[in-house]
Design a protein around this motif. Structure first.
Motif, PDB file in Angstrom:
ATOM      1  N   ASN A  49     -37.412   9.147 -15.307  1.00 58.16           N
ATOM      2  CA  ASN A  49     -36.513   9.006 -16.733  1.00 58.16           C
ATOM      3  C   ASN A  49     -35.808   8.157 -17.077  1.00 58.16           C
ATOM      4  O   ASN A  49     -35.570   7.232 -15.837  1.00 58.16           O
ATOM      5  N   LYS A  55     -39.619  12.994 -13.278  1.00 56.34           N
ATOM      6  CA  LYS A  55     -39.422  14.207 -13.526  1.00 56.34           C
ATOM      7  C   LYS A  55     -40.655  15.071 -13.518  1.00 56.34           C
ATOM      8  O   LYS A  55     -41.382  14.190 -12.595  1.00 56.34           O
ATOM      9  N   ARG A  56     -40.845  16.432 -12.979  1.00 52.41           N
ATOM     10  CA  ARG A  56     -42.321  17.241 -12.702  1.00 52.41           C
ATOM     11  C   ARG A  56     -42.420  17.953 -13.544  1.00 52.41           C
ATOM     12  O   ARG A  56     -41.390  18.624 -14.232  1.00 52.41           O
ATOM     13  N   ASN A  79     -39.672  20.526 -18.108  1.00 54.90           N
ATOM     14  CA  ASN A  79     -40.007  20.041 -17.332  1.00 54.90           C
ATOM     15  C   ASN A  79     -38.714  19.749 -16.006  1.00 54.90           C
ATOM     16  O   ASN A  79     -37.700  20.908 -16.495  1.00 54.90           O
ATOM     17  N   LEU A  81     -36.593  18.675 -12.681  1.00 49.01           N
ATOM     18  CA  LEU A  81     -36.331  16.651 -12.037  1.00 49.01           C
ATOM     19  C   LEU A  81     -36.739  16.869 -10.959  1.00 49.01           C
ATOM     20  O   LEU A  81     -36.301  17.957  -9.844  1.00 49.01           O
TER      21      LEU A  81
END
Length: 97
Positions: A49, A55-56, A79, A81
């Protein structure tokens, strides 16, 4: 393609994944900086980001959703982190993200 730092004395247009697109002429010496290959699997699973955090997606959302509560299913869509310790390695796999 020549090794890193080697001169290129050919005429025409070249394009490849490692060196990228380039133009060259006879008599003009070009030196190319090496490019880092992106890990294609990591680029599909992670994104960086604007703050530089990774992000995942969350796990356990794709199957056996009937036994999970609606609140749990709803929160699994969001989502999350990546931990700071793992983010450094992931950023190395996706250098141009």
């Amino acid at each position: 393609m020549p090794a890193w730092g080697a001169p290129l004395l050919i005429s025409g247009r070249g394009k490849c994944r490692k060196w990228g697109p380039f133009w060259f002429r006879v008599g003009v010496v070009k030196v190319f900086m090496p490019k880092i290959k992106t890990n294609r699997t990591a680029s599909k699973k992670f994104a960086v980001n604007k703050n530089g955090k990774v992000k995942r997606g969350k796990a356990y959302h794709s199957h056996n959703t009937a036994k999970k509560s609606p609140k749990r299913r709803r929160n699994l869509v969001k989502n999350a982190l990546v931990d700071k310790k793992d983010a450094r390695n992931i950023k190395r796999m996706i250098p141009y993200a």
